[in-house]
Design an enzyme around this catalytic site. Structure first.
Site, PDB file in Angstrom:
ATOM      1  N   GLY A   1       0.835  -1.196   0.000  1.00 54.27           N
ATOM      2  CA  GLY A   1       0.000   0.000   0.000  1.00 54.27           C
ATOM      3  C   GLY A   1       0.868   1.244   0.000  1.00 54.27           C
ATOM      4  O   GLY A   1       1.996   1.222   0.509  1.00 54.27           O
TER       5      GLY A   1
ATOM      6  N   GLN B   1       3.018  10.064   0.882  1.00 57.12           N
ATOM      7  CA  GLN B   1       4.350   9.470   1.037  1.00 57.12           C
ATOM      8  C   GLN B   1       5.287   9.816  -0.112  1.00 57.12           C
ATOM      9  O   GLN B   1       6.504   9.698   0.034  1.00 57.12           O
ATOM     10  CB  GLN B   1       4.236   7.943   1.150  1.00 57.12           C
ATOM     11  CG  GLN B   1       3.552   7.475   2.422  1.00 57.12           C
ATOM     12  CD  GLN B   1       3.398   5.973   2.430  1.00 57.12           C
ATOM     13  OE1 GLN B   1       2.414   5.447   1.938  1.00 57.12           O
ATOM     14  NE2 GLN B   1       4.385   5.269   2.950  1.00 57.12           N
TER      15      GLN B   1
ATOM     16  N   CYS C   1       5.670   0.072   6.777  1.00 57.24           N
ATOM     17  CA  CYS C   1       5.389   1.309   6.045  1.00 57.24           C
ATOM     18  C   CYS C   1       6.619   1.651   5.218  1.00 57.24           C
ATOM     19  O   CYS C   1       7.740   1.627   5.743  1.00 57.24           O
ATOM     20  CB  CYS C   1       5.082   2.439   7.040  1.00 57.24           C
ATOM     21  SG  CYS C   1       4.655   4.006   6.248  1.00 57.24           S
TER      22      CYS C   1
ATOM     23  N   HIS D   1      -4.640   2.074   7.273  1.00 60.02           N
ATOM     24  CA  HIS D   1      -3.259   2.581   7.393  1.00 60.02           C
ATOM     25  C   HIS D   1      -3.004   3.681   6.351  1.00 60.02           C
ATOM     26  O   HIS D   1      -2.458   4.739   6.684  1.00 60.02           O
ATOM     27  CB  HIS D   1      -2.285   1.400   7.209  1.00 60.02           C
ATOM     28  CG  HIS D   1      -0.834   1.758   7.149  1.00 60.02           C
ATOM     29  ND1 HIS D   1       0.087   1.315   8.081  1.00 60.02           N
ATOM     30  CD2 HIS D   1      -0.113   2.509   6.271  1.00 60.02           C
ATOM     31  CE1 HIS D   1       1.278   1.790   7.775  1.00 60.02           C
ATOM     32  NE2 HIS D   1       1.193   2.510   6.677  1.00 60.02           N
ATOM     33  N   GLU D   2      -3.400   3.422   5.097  1.00 60.73           N
ATOM     34  CA  GLU D   2      -3.145   4.397   4.027  1.00 60.73           C
ATOM     35  C   GLU D   2      -4.010   5.643   4.179  1.00 60.73           C
ATOM     36  O   GLU D   2      -3.559   6.759   3.894  1.00 60.73           O
ATOM     37  CB  GLU D   2      -3.356   3.756   2.648  1.00 60.73           C
ATOM     38  CG  GLU D   2      -2.497   2.524   2.358  1.00 60.73           C
ATOM     39  CD  GLU D   2      -1.016   2.721   2.627  1.00 60.73           C
ATOM     40  OE1 GLU D   2      -0.531   3.866   2.560  1.00 60.73           O
ATOM     41  OE2 GLU D   2      -0.336   1.713   2.942  1.00 60.73           O
TER      42      GLU D   2
HETATM   43  C1  QAP Z   1       0.859  -0.845   5.065  1.00 60.27           C
HETATM   44  O1  QAP Z   1       3.021  -1.013   4.105  1.00 60.27           O
HETATM   45  C2  QAP Z   1       0.679  -2.147   5.813  1.00 60.27           C
HETATM   46  O2  QAP Z   1       9.890  -1.814   6.227  1.00 60.27           O
HETATM   47  C3  QAP Z   1       1.651  -0.941   3.787  1.00 60.27           C
HETATM   48  O3  QAP Z   1      11.738  -2.474   4.412  1.00 60.27           O
HETATM   49  C4  QAP Z   1       1.631  -3.157   5.774  1.00 60.27           C
HETATM   50  O4  QAP Z   1       3.598  -1.762   2.097  1.00 60.27           O
HETATM   51  C5  QAP Z   1      -0.436  -2.326   6.587  1.00 60.27           C
HETATM   52  C6  QAP Z   1       7.744  -2.181   3.296  1.00 60.27           C
HETATM   53  C7  QAP Z   1       1.431  -4.349   6.487  1.00 60.27           C
HETATM   54  C8  QAP Z   1      -0.644  -3.507   7.269  1.00 60.27           C
HETATM   55  C9  QAP Z   1       0.277  -4.533   7.221  1.00 60.27           C
HETATM   56  C10 QAP Z   1       8.153  -1.934   4.584  1.00 60.27           C
HETATM   57  C11 QAP Z   1       8.690  -2.537   2.359  1.00 60.27           C
HETATM   58  C12 QAP Z   1       6.342  -2.058   2.874  1.00 60.27           C
HETATM   59  C13 QAP Z   1       9.486  -2.062   4.960  1.00 60.27           C
HETATM   60  C14 QAP Z   1       3.936  -1.489   3.209  1.00 60.27           C
HETATM   61  C15 QAP Z   1      10.443  -2.394   4.014  1.00 60.27           C
HETATM   62  C16 QAP Z   1      10.033  -2.647   2.714  1.00 60.27           C
HETATM   63  C17 QAP Z   1       5.339  -1.610   3.669  1.00 60.27           C
HETATM   64 CO    CO Z   2       2.537   3.740   5.537  1.00 61.70          CO
END
Ligand code: QAP
Ligand code: CO
Length: 167
Positions: free
Chosen positions: A46, A51, A93, A135-136
């Site tokens: 997401g 961002q 995130c 979250h988004e």
């Molecule tokens: C939000 O977050 C989310 O630390 C989206 O090194 C994620 O896409 C809500 C990401 C999980 C609920 C559960 C994070 C990629 C991506 C990192 C993401 C990283 C590489 C996060």
């Molecule tokens: Co985020």
């Protein structure tokens, strides 16, 4: 298509409240394509426009296994909490790379949003999709997952990310 630079916590621009989209035009299609490319490139599920320093109410997500089911939500609005029973996920995130926090959110929500064509849709979601959308949507109001953790953890994350950035 182009990769966009993702702002990292604690960049103050992540606290901007985004403005609604009023024109469903080619520039909106371009930014959503670039956001999707940036999200996939970073292995995200997401991404909110905030961002990538675009302060418009746009989110993109894809929770599919094969990363072939993108969802674009314009001007998303929480209509109702369908089930306030909390679900807990280890949330990540792209703006807080390398850190994951266990957060609890309502398990099911109803969202109204527009698609790229400017057509309104109503989505009732649960589980991971509901959590990612919540979250988004927080990002569009300048809120972040680190706001829900202890001050001491947040400070630790801020210091580590600043150090990684050489600030
Ligand atoms: C939000 O977050 C989310 O630390 C989206 O090194 C994620 O896409 C809500 C990401 C999980 C609920 C559960 C994070 C990629 C991506 C990192 C993401 C990283 C590489 C996060
Ligand atoms: Co985020």
């Amino acid at each position: 298509m182009a990769l966009l630079k993702v702002l990292l916590f604690p960049d103050p621009r992540l606290r901007t409240v985004a403005e609604p989209i009023t024109q469903f035009d080619d520039s909106l299609k371009r930014i959503t394509n670039d956001m999707l490319e940036t999200m996939y490139e970073g292995s995200g599920i997401g991404l909110a426009a905030t961002q990538v320093n675009v302060h418009k109410r746009i989110i993109v997500l894809d929770i599919s296994e094969d990363k072939d089911n993108p969802l674009i939500l314009i001007n998303p609005k929480l209509k109702k909490i369908v089930d306030s029973k909390k679900v807990s996920y280890s949330e990540g995130c792209l703006s807080v790379p390398g850190f994951y926090e266990e957060l609890s959110r309502p398990s099911s929500v109803e969202i109204a949003a527009f698609n790229l064509e400017g057509e309104e849709m109503n989505i009732i979601t649960d589980d991971l999709l509901s959590v990612v959308i919540q979250h988004e949507m927080d990002h569009l109001d300048g809120k972040m997952m680190v706001d829900f953790i202890s001050n001491i953890k947040r400070e630790m994350i801020r210091k580590k990310l600043n150090k990684a950035k050489g600030i």
